[in-house]
Design a protein around this motif. Structure first.
Motif, PDB file in Angstrom:
ATOM      1  N   GLN A 522       0.767  -1.159   0.141  1.00  0.00           N
ATOM      2  CA  GLN A 522       0.022  -0.125   0.314  1.00  0.00           C
ATOM      3  C   GLN A 522       0.872   1.228   0.000  1.00  0.00           C
ATOM      4  N   LEU A 523       2.008   1.422   0.949  1.00  0.00           N
ATOM      5  CA  LEU A 523       2.898   2.481   0.765  1.00  0.00           C
ATOM      6  C   LEU A 523       3.634   2.668  -0.402  1.00  0.00           C
ATOM      7  N   SER A 524       3.933   1.543  -1.159  1.00  0.00           N
ATOM      8  CA  SER A 524       4.711   1.750  -2.253  1.00  0.00           C
ATOM      9  C   SER A 524       3.812   2.132  -3.410  1.00  0.00           C
ATOM     10  N   ALA A 525       2.472   1.936  -3.443  1.00  0.00           N
ATOM     11  CA  ALA A 525       1.445   2.339  -4.400  1.00  0.00           C
ATOM     12  C   ALA A 525       1.256   3.817  -4.217  1.00  0.00           C
ATOM     13  N   GLU A 526       1.132   4.186  -2.957  1.00  0.00           N
ATOM     14  CA  GLU A 526       0.665   5.603  -2.716  1.00  0.00           C
ATOM     15  C   GLU A 526       1.964   6.479  -2.785  1.00  0.00           C
ATOM     16  N   ARG A 527       3.171   5.971  -2.881  1.00  0.00           N
ATOM     17  CA  ARG A 527       4.401   6.732  -2.886  1.00  0.00           C
ATOM     18  C   ARG A 527       4.520   7.009  -4.513  1.00  0.00           C
ATOM     19  N   LEU A 528       4.176   5.668  -5.201  1.00  0.00           N
ATOM     20  CA  LEU A 528       4.279   5.846  -6.797  1.00  0.00           C
ATOM     21  C   LEU A 528       3.367   6.951  -7.166  1.00  0.00           C
ATOM     22  N   LYS A 529       2.433   7.251  -6.715  1.00  0.00           N
ATOM     23  CA  LYS A 529       1.326   8.102  -7.174  1.00  0.00           C
ATOM     24  C   LYS A 529       1.690   9.423  -6.818  1.00  0.00           C
ATOM     25  N   ARG A 530       2.393   9.708  -5.761  1.00  0.00           N
ATOM     26  CA  ARG A 530       2.675  10.906  -5.253  1.00  0.00           C
ATOM     27  C   ARG A 530       4.061  11.487  -5.931  1.00  0.00           C
ATOM     28  N   LYS A 531       5.088  10.602  -6.076  1.00  0.00           N
ATOM     29  CA  LYS A 531       6.136  10.931  -6.797  1.00  0.00           C
ATOM     30  C   LYS A 531       5.921  11.167  -8.333  1.00  0.00           C
ATOM     31  N   TYR A 532       5.191  10.306  -8.984  1.00  0.00           N
ATOM     32  CA  TYR A 532       5.252  10.231 -10.477  1.00  0.00           C
ATOM     33  C   TYR A 532       3.809  10.759 -10.872  1.00  0.00           C
ATOM     34  N   GLY A 533       2.988  11.108 -10.224  1.00  0.00           N
ATOM     35  CA  GLY A 533       1.620  11.399 -10.708  1.00  0.00           C
ATOM     36  C   GLY A 533       1.853  12.467 -11.509  1.00  0.00           C
ATOM     37  N   ASP A 534       2.646  13.655 -11.056  1.00  0.00           N
ATOM     38  CA  ASP A 534       2.721  14.795 -11.816  1.00  0.00           C
ATOM     39  C   ASP A 534       3.855  14.655 -12.961  1.00  0.00           C
ATOM     40  N   VAL A 535       4.832  13.675 -13.016  1.00  0.00           N
ATOM     41  CA  VAL A 535       5.614  13.722 -13.960  1.00  0.00           C
ATOM     42  C   VAL A 535       5.227  12.919 -15.247  1.00  0.00           C
ATOM     43  N   ILE A 536       4.444  11.911 -14.957  1.00  0.00           N
ATOM     44  CA  ILE A 536       3.855  11.029 -16.020  1.00  0.00           C
ATOM     45  C   ILE A 536       2.982  11.956 -16.721  1.00  0.00           C
ATOM     46  N   THR A 537       3.070  11.993 -18.099  1.00  0.00           N
ATOM     47  CA  THR A 537       2.060  12.874 -19.097  1.00  0.00           C
ATOM     48  C   THR A 537       1.467  11.840 -19.970  1.00  0.00           C
ATOM     49  N   LYS A 538       2.035  10.706 -20.352  1.00  0.00           N
ATOM     50  CA  LYS A 538       1.460   9.915 -21.353  1.00  0.00           C
ATOM     51  C   LYS A 538       0.639   8.704 -20.403  1.00  0.00           C
ATOM     52  N   ASP A 539      -0.733   8.727 -20.716  1.00  0.00           N
ATOM     53  CA  ASP A 539      -1.411   7.802 -19.926  1.00  0.00           C
ATOM     54  C   ASP A 539      -1.543   8.040 -18.644  1.00  0.00           C
TER      55      ASP A 539
END
Length: 756
Positions: A522-539
């Motif tokens: 759960q922590l890994s999924a939440e961290r991925l969302k916070r860290k790369y949520g704004d960086v990923i532009t495609k899909d």
């Protein structure tokens, strides 16, 4: 006297009476007279029917033989009659064996009456009607007609010969021209005509008797005889001359008109047996005339001979009865006296050895052994009966005390005996099982019962629908002699407890193995969302949905693991007296908040209902029941694709010992099959259910001394009904809580699957 003493000193045997001794004795004189009478009667009857000449002097000595035989029979009749009379007098004096002896004689005499009657009837038919029929007018006329018929047979042969020779002469005259031209054809035609008309020889003669042509068969033809002058004169006058010799050979002579001075002579042999038949007819007429002269003497001889035979058969039957019965009646009389003593209960009765080693002596020996064994066995049976009665009382008490059902069946599966637990476990309409067909009472058990064999018991488990519950029974069938003993017990609760213990261990292991990696995921999924949520532009939307799905599924898994842990580590209840009505109100309020689209109503007494309970655990249990009811309504809406108005009703009832909580909904309801297993862990009918809710409620109710039951609605509508009972403190509730009325108690008891 003891049995041993009786066996050593048998009862004295009464001596045979003089009447019995005389009746059973046959002197040499009597035997010789009987044999002589039989021989004389047989010889006289043999000569009477032999067909010899008995009209003359021979008839005198045949009659003398029969008279001598009759005198001997009269002597024997007197001897036998005197013995039967003496035996009858002895029977009146009640001498031992006399009446039985007389009965044997009467039986043998009765057997002799049957052939006597048959012989008498036969004599009447053969001597009277038969002989009379021999000399009737019809027979006399028939014999005379036989002689006339023989003469007519010969005359008919002569007449036939005349017709045939005339027809043959006509044919020869018609073919005279052709026959004169060809002598060989003439002879062949002559042979053909002779053969066609059954003549063995045919000759063409001149007036001097010289043969002009001839035709005859190769064999069996008599020598040619030249016709005399008278024969030629008859033929010349246009008639047929016929001559029949003693051998019944027919010779005929006839004139041929188409030939000058020619005559046709033919020879015909008699038909087979014709001459012999004629001679026999003459002999029969002569024999009949001789017999007709002797009929009076024949009747006398036959009647006298048959009468003597009848008397000899009767005397022989009575004599045989006298001799045979004498050897049986006395020993049997003694045996009858001893048997009467045994019938009266005296097993020490014995009889002395009688006879000469035959079956009667063996019968006496066997009787003594039998009475000795009966005396011993009677004492043993009395002891065994006393012991069996004691054991029967003990076994009956044991069977009535065991919780398992025990049923004894005969060869047709009919119940011979059953203990009280059998009727209670089977819950039949009739408490008495004896005399009923077990295959009708418990058809679910018959597969196991039918597989039992002598020395090979059968055992297995069978499910049985009892009320609204499917119970599991452990069944065992074994033969005890000719009966089949079936034992069975309800192991549903035991298996449920075993499953619960097993699932507790499984839940603890699952919680331990699964919960540890859930937090890092759960922590890994939440961290991925916070860290790369704004960086990923495609899909980016796909990325956000996938991380949210991971977090949501991990949360769901965590919730399930928490439920597993809660079930595995369910704390022991902490009891305290509290208000049961208030606990129900809290659970109802929570369900109304959780399901605002469902109408949740409660019928609770206004006064407190004090119960010793763990309030927190009971509120959780009530909440689980209401939650299941709401899910059942939602499932019915989805299945029927309708906007169902959901309704849940909660009632609280009281009786003298128990408090009943009843929850009724209009959802999908409970399945009929395996309904009881819904109370086991991880048994659910819903796709997303964990199957722990009802298991937790059942465990909470058991720890509070109560019970959870699943049933159907009683008003005929779709839906489920849950019953929970708890023991109440009536001393605390006596002043502020009214009891149920009698009608309420009866209704609640009838609605409960097992009563109150």
């Amino acid at each position: 006297m003891s049995s041993q003493q009786s066996a050593s000193h048998p009862s004295p045997v009464s001596a045979r009476s003089p009447a019995l001794s005389d009746a059973a004795h046959i002197s040499v004189t009597d035997m010789g007279a009987y044999v002589a009478a039989v021989v004389l009667t047989f010889i006289g009857l043999l000569f009477a029917v032999s067909g010899g000449d008995i009209v003359g002097p021979a008839s005198t000595w045949i009659l003398a033989l029969l008279i001598i035989s009759g005198l001997l029979i009269a002597y024997l009749s007197v001897r036998v009659g005197s013995r039967v009379l003496a035996l009858r007098n002895a029977g009146k004096k009640a001498q031992t064996g006399a009446r039985l002896h007389l009965r044997f004689v009467m039986l043998f005499a009765a057997n002799g009456v049957i052939p006597v009657i048959l012989i008498a009837l036969f004599s009447a038919l053969t001597i009277g009607q038969g002989v009379q029929a021999w000399f009737s007018e019809q027979v006399r006329e028939a014999v005379q007609a036989t002689r006339i018929l023989g003469n007519q047979s010969v005359d008919k042969t002569a007449e036939t010969t005349k017709i045939d020779i005339s027809a043959m002469a006509v044919d020869l005259n018609a073919s005279a021209i052709q026959l004169k031209a060809d002598p060989q054809a003439y002879r062949d035609y002559l042979a053909l005509q002779a053969d066609r008309r059954g003549f063995v020889a045919a000759y063409v003669l001149n007036a001097q008797g010289t043969k002009l042509a001839e035709a005859q068969r190769p064999q069996g033809v008599p020598d040619f005889v030249t016709p005399d002058a008278g024969d030629f004169a008859t033929a010349q006058a246009g008639d047929v001359s016929i001559n029949i010799d003693p051998s019944a050979v027919v010779r005929a002579l006839y004139r041929l008109d188409a030939f000058s001075n020619s005559y046709l002579a033919v020879v015909r042999l008699p038909e087979p047996g014709q001459l012999a038949l004629f001679e026999k007819a003459k002999a029969a007429v002569y024999a009949y005339q001789v017999i007709e002269e002797r009929q009076g003497l024949l009747r006398l001889l036959f009647a006298l001979a048959y009468l003597e035979i009848v008397l000899l058969v009767l005397i022989g039957s009575v004599w045989l009865g006298l001799v045979s019965a004498g050897r049986i009646s006395a020993p049997i009389g003694l045996l009858a006296d001893a048997a009467e003593r045994v019938r009266g209960g005296d097993m020490s009765a014995r009889v002395a050895q009688v006879g000469g080693g035959d079956e009667i002596s063996a019968l006496a020996t066997t009787f003594n052994k039998m009475t000795g064994e009966l005396q011993f066995q009677r004492r043993a049976l009395e002891e065994a009966a006393e012991y069996a009665e004691t054991r029967s009382v003990f076994i009956g008490a044991v069977l009535e005390g065991v919780s398992a059902g025990v049923v004894s069946l005969d060869g047709t599966n009919c119940v011979r005996a059953a203990n009280g637990s059998a009727g209670r476990l089977l819950q039949t309409h009739d408490d008495r099982l004896e005399g009923r067909d077990f295959s009708v009472i418990a058809p679910e058990f018959m597969a196991i019962v039918g597989s039992a064999r002598p020395l090979h018991p059968a055992q297995g488990q069978a499910e049985r629908l009892v009320g609204a519950e499917t119970l599991l029974f452990d069944v065992r069938a074994a033969y005890a002699g000719d009966d089949l003993v079936v034992t069975f017990d309800d192991v549903s609760g035991l298996l449920a407890a075993q499953r619960q213990a097993a699932w507790k261990d499984v839940a603890r292991r699952i919680a331990h193995e699964i919960k540890n990696p859930l937090t890092p995921i759960q922590l890994s999924a939440e961290r991925l969302k916070r860290k790369y949520g704004d960086v990923i532009t495609k899909d980016r939307d796909v990325f956000i949905r996938m991380t949210d799905t991971i977090v949501r599924q991990v949360t769901d898994i965590g919730r399930m693991v928490d439920e597993f842990s809660s079930y595995a580590r369910m704390p022991s209840p902490k009891f305290a007296v509290d208000d049961l009505s208030e606990a129900l109100r809290q659970a109802v309020f929570a369900q109304r908040i959780a399901s605002p689209d469902i109408e949740v109503t409660s019928i609770l007494p206004p006064e407190p209902v004090l119960v010793s309970m763990d309030t927190r655990l009971l509120i959780q249990a009530f909440a689980n029941i209401l939650k299941n009811a709401g899910e059942g309504i939602a499932t019915r809406r989805a299945r029927d694709e309708t906007d169902l108005a959901g309704q849940i009703e909660v009632r609280l009832h009281l009786n003298e010992k128990m408090a009943w909580i009843e929850v009724v909904d209009n959802g999908i309801g409970f399945p009929v099959h395996d309904r009881r297993r819904l109370l086991e862990p991880y048994m659910t009918t819903r796709a997303k259910g964990t199957g722990l809710g009802l298991a937790i409620v059942a465990r909470v109710m058991e720890e509070h001394g109560g019970k959870l039951e699943l049933a159907d609605r009683t008003d005929g509508q779709n839906g489920a009904r849950v019953l929970m009972n708890l023991p109440v403190h009536m001393a605390d509730n006596a002043t502020n809580t009214p009891d149920l009325t009698t009608s309420q108690q009866e209704r609640l008891s009838s609605e409960s699957p097992h009563g109150s």
